[in-house]
Design a protein around this motif. Structure first.
Motif, short mmCIF file in Angstrom:
data_model
loop_
_atom_site.label_atom_id
_atom_site.label_comp_id
_atom_site.label_asym_id
_atom_site.label_seq_id
_atom_site.Cartn_x
_atom_site.Cartn_y
_atom_site.Cartn_z
N PHE A 294 0.74 -1.27 -0.15
CA PHE A 294 -0.04 -0.15 0.41
C PHE A 294 0.85 0.86 0.60
O PHE A 294 2.00 2.02 1.01
CB PHE A 294 -0.71 -0.52 0.97
CG PHE A 294 -1.84 -0.55 1.09
CD1 PHE A 294 -3.61 -0.54 0.63
CD2 PHE A 294 -2.04 -2.06 1.29
CE1 PHE A 294 -4.32 -1.80 0.82
CE2 PHE A 294 -2.52 -3.68 1.13
CZ PHE A 294 -3.69 -3.09 0.80
N ASP A 323 -9.44 6.72 2.01
CA ASP A 323 -10.93 6.68 3.37
C ASP A 323 -11.95 6.00 2.35
O ASP A 323 -12.92 5.53 3.04
CB ASP A 323 -10.76 7.79 3.61
CG ASP A 323 -11.18 8.41 3.09
OD1 ASP A 323 -11.43 8.57 1.85
OD2 ASP A 323 -12.17 9.86 3.17
N GLY A 324 -11.40 5.10 1.08
CA GLY A 324 -12.61 4.39 0.52
C GLY A 324 -13.04 3.13 1.34
O GLY A 324 -12.10 2.81 2.14
N LEU A 325 -14.12 2.83 1.44
CA LEU A 325 -14.16 1.67 2.64
C LEU A 325 -13.59 0.41 2.05
O LEU A 325 -12.92 -0.40 2.60
CB LEU A 325 -15.85 1.70 2.04
CG LEU A 325 -16.86 0.25 3.37
CD1 LEU A 325 -15.89 0.44 4.64
CD2 LEU A 325 -17.47 0.15 2.92
N ALA A 326 -13.93 -0.07 0.61
CA ALA A 326 -12.94 -1.16 0.03
C ALA A 326 -11.18 -1.27 0.38
O ALA A 326 -11.31 -2.18 1.08
CB ALA A 326 -12.93 -1.60 -1.63
N GLN A 327 -10.78 -0.40 0.30
CA GLN A 327 -9.82 0.48 0.38
C GLN A 327 -8.92 -0.31 1.43
O GLN A 327 -7.94 -1.00 2.21
CB GLN A 327 -9.44 1.38 -0.76
CG GLN A 327 -7.70 0.85 0.02
CD GLN A 327 -6.98 2.19 -1.19
OE1 GLN A 327 -7.09 3.00 -1.78
NE2 GLN A 327 -5.54 2.33 -1.53
N VAL A 328 -9.82 0.72 3.18
CA VAL A 328 -9.16 0.80 4.31
C VAL A 328 -8.97 -0.87 4.37
O VAL A 328 -8.48 -1.42 5.28
CB VAL A 328 -10.13 1.99 5.69
CG1 VAL A 328 -10.80 1.60 6.25
CG2 VAL A 328 -9.72 3.25 4.76
N THR A 329 -10.82 -1.01 4.34
CA THR A 329 -10.97 -2.60 4.56
C THR A 329 -10.06 -3.68 4.49
O THR A 329 -9.36 -4.23 5.28
CB THR A 329 -12.25 -3.35 4.53
OG1 THR A 329 -13.31 -2.04 5.36
CG2 THR A 329 -13.08 -4.93 4.67
N SER A 330 -9.71 -3.99 3.25
CA SER A 330 -8.99 -4.36 2.86
C SER A 330 -7.37 -3.83 3.06
O SER A 330 -6.90 -4.87 4.00
CB SER A 330 -8.90 -4.17 1.06
OG SER A 330 -7.14 -4.82 1.08
N GLN A 333 -6.96 -5.86 6.77
CA GLN A 333 -6.97 -6.78 7.69
C GLN A 333 -5.84 -7.34 6.39
O GLN A 333 -4.93 -8.20 7.12
CB GLN A 333 -7.47 -8.22 5.68
CG GLN A 333 -9.15 -7.76 6.23
CD GLN A 333 -9.77 -8.07 5.20
OE1 GLN A 333 -9.16 -8.46 3.83
NE2 GLN A 333 -11.63 -8.56 5.39
N PHE A 334 -5.25 -6.88 6.33
CA PHE A 334 -3.19 -6.72 5.17
C PHE A 334 -2.51 -6.57 6.95
O PHE A 334 -1.40 -7.23 6.98
CB PHE A 334 -3.41 -5.96 4.43
CG PHE A 334 -1.66 -6.02 3.58
CD1 PHE A 334 -1.16 -6.98 2.86
CD2 PHE A 334 -0.79 -5.26 3.95
CE1 PHE A 334 -0.24 -7.55 2.57
CE2 PHE A 334 0.33 -5.92 3.19
CZ PHE A 334 0.84 -6.60 3.15
N GLN A 360 -10.08 5.81 10.96
CA GLN A 360 -10.70 4.66 9.71
C GLN A 360 -10.62 3.69 9.73
O GLN A 360 -12.29 2.80 9.98
CB GLN A 360 -9.52 4.93 8.56
CG GLN A 360 -9.34 6.42 7.89
CD GLN A 360 -11.01 6.75 7.12
OE1 GLN A 360 -11.52 6.39 6.11
NE2 GLN A 360 -10.85 7.84 7.48
N VAL A 374 -13.44 -1.66 11.51
CA VAL A 374 -13.18 0.25 10.37
C VAL A 374 -14.45 0.71 10.68
O VAL A 374 -15.92 0.10 10.96
CB VAL A 374 -14.01 -1.26 9.14
CG1 VAL A 374 -13.43 -0.05 7.89
CG2 VAL A 374 -11.75 -1.99 8.70
#
Lengths: 378, 378
Positions: A294, A323-330, A333-334, A360, A374
């Motif tokens: 990232f 701060d996009g949801l998919a990116q923050v979530t992923s 996890q990472f 976030q 999240v």
């Protein structure tokens, strides 16, 4: 005297109030006794046996009137919480969370403590900082040793009423005293050695206990925990630590017990030597790993807390530009995967993932168990 | 076209990534296949079976180039995450989290979508907003119906390579179109009825699917979920919701399915009628109870999310004027007790406790289980 203004990030985190899974039948206000005819007394019920129930007087939470009073300037915002949380930790050894109820200090008044924190003078005979010797030179002047004070009260129910049964006092000693030669002028520094902090702190502690014993609510015999704390200088990016403590059971102090807590920023700054090079290397590997995957991260830093050479906890802050949801979530996890792979296994972890504007997500590991969250409007 | 600038609080929260207790042996990067000779493909492993693993192309997280493109101004910051999270929710019904890997949309380019979001004109034959009729009057002009677009890609491994196997498209329709008659001038509004949003949205969706089917990576047959979303106006203090969706399996759209999601701010504002007066009353009782015991609160508000009349979740924000550790810890316990006593039992809860500067603590209840965390430097 200046009110300490807490301006910024208290985002590093350590206390995990444990999940009260299945335990909700206990999650109500308990009605305690009453401490006088028309005062109703209640406590909040802690769902976690490692934290105190808190006394609500007249149904209200009462703050300590001396909270935030300081002797001199210090802009390091990390001192404020470690001064408070460190004293609570010392208190738990003396005052079991099962047998005592907590209240912020109610004995010492703001005017008393303002006088104590000031220099001793003709007008201020109770001042615990030394009288001015007239010098404004960093190495010749008498510095302000005593920076801040904290009182915590521990109560027990006796005959249906909550009575003060224990007290803890935090005494914050300056490592660097910041001062101006004239109002609004440049800031100068007087450095204070470890030996001076210890000697001055012990003298101040003895006087404070002697004075407290004269208060009728405190009396001659309740245990008083006194902790001496080093205020971290402005440029350290970590808070200070308690360096010794004593338990008074009469007019005098008990014997002093030395503490070996240390805190350090990672990656280390100003060519500082790492307290543990293996912890420092582990953090660097963690940091490069997540920055590889990232690239849009503005910063990955940690506060490492040690007892001696043993790493107790890492409080990590990761600043992202997304701060996009998919990116923050992923990403969350990472980061959790990477933390379990790269970071020392014994330490508790607190990882805050934030943008300039907002938290976030975060990840904790307490007693080996990860949990993450999240923040996600929907 | 303006880049949507996300300025503020995404502090309301719902997704709880479940604790990976005891499950850490799985928390490593899985090495997937490779999608071409020299591209290494990996995925992040979700520790929670209800969230997607995410494809990392060339070891990097890839964002969608159309993310944040909008047709007109709208300062309501709550739309951004609900537009994204709502589409993920619709997608999970079609693309099982166990069988598909997620990637932000990679098919549509920013220039394509900028053209689609603009008005149709001689220069812009692909524009999906209506040509201007010359009028600047709120009720006579052709408004911008189509505000924003979102693409999500769902991939499956076929012959050792990840291939696009499903797609979801979010189409955000304006309820209010904000516009200026001249540059830097006052802002005017054209209101768009539910019937218009539906009719225009269905037309746009059909065209979008037809165009996507011409892309060779999309092809004729992969399922495409298309959701129509109402953008919440600037003054509503909650985000919008998806109002219908369809699943295309060939050149045309499938049948439309109506959704009945609603969101409402509590306490209600502008004399709005509560969606459920019993939920609104429960929240008022919760609010007064905590304000009784902790008077220094600046605000207690909630976003209530409904499916029909059924309360799904409450995202509560509590602004405090205190940030001392003991008080925040005690307050957090008290709020959890009060939530379990006063708030509707079926709904998931997300409670953020914050000062102007920082998040102090939060509480969640997911599937009936509470958990809480105090942010606490030490």
């Amino acid at each position: 005297m200046k009110k300490f203004i807490k301006t910024t990030a208290l985002l590093m985190a350590t206390t995990l109030l444990l999940s009260a899974c299945g335990n909700l039948q206990n999650s109500s206000l308990s009605s305690g006794g009453s401490d006088s005819g028309n005062n109703s007394v209640q406590t909040t019920n802690s769902s976690d046996s490692s934290t105190y129930d808190v006394l609500l007087s007249n149904g209200k939470y009462k703050t300590s009137p001396i909270s935030g009073l300081t002797a001199a300037d210090n802009t390091n915002q990390f001192n404020s919480r470690s001064f408070e949380s460190g004293l609570t930790t010392l208190s738990k050894d003396q005052f079991s969370t099962n047998n005592y109820v907590f209240q912020e200090g109610q004995i010492l008044s703001a005017s008393t403590v303002n006088d104590w924190l000031a220099r001793k003078s003709k007008k201020n005979s109770t001042g615990l900082n030394p009288a001015s010797n007239g010098s404004k030179s960093p190495n010749k002047r008498n510095p302000m040793y005593f920076q801040q004070m904290l009182e915590q009260d521990y109560l027990q129910k006796q005959g249906g009423k909550y009575k003060l049964a224990g007290m803890s006092i935090g005494i914050a000693m300056n490592k660097v005293d910041y001062y101006q030669k004239k109002q609004y002028g440049s800031t100068y520094q007087t450095k204070i050695s470890k030996a001076e902090r210890k000697a001055q702190g012990e003298k101040i502690a003895a006087k404070v206990v002697k004075r407290l014993r004269q208060d009728k609510d405190v009396g001659a015999n309740i245990p008083i925990v006194v902790g001496l704390y080093t205020v971290a200088p402005e440029d350290t990016l970590v808070g200070g630590n308690y360096f010794q403590y004593s338990v008074s059971k009469d007019k005098s102090l008990g014997s002093w017990k030395t503490l070996d807590y240390q805190s350090q920023m990672l990656p280390t700054v100003n060519n500082e030597t790492a307290i543990s090079s293996s912890d420092s290397d582990a953090f660097s590997n963690f940091k490069s790993h997540i920055q590889d995957y990232f690239p849009n991260l503005s910063g990955v830093t940690a506060q490492a807390h040690y007892d001696g050479k043993s790493l107790k906890s890492l409080d990590i802050t990761i600043n992202t530009q997304f701060d996009g949801l998919a990116q923050v979530t992923s990403f969350t996890q990472f980061v959790q995967d990477s933390a379990s792979k790269y970071l020392p296994t014994g330490a508790d972890l607190d990882i805050s993932i934030q943008t300039v504007d907002n938290q976030q997500s975060f990840i904790t590991r307490t007693g080996g168990k990860f949990s993450s969250h999240v923040f996600n409007a929907d």
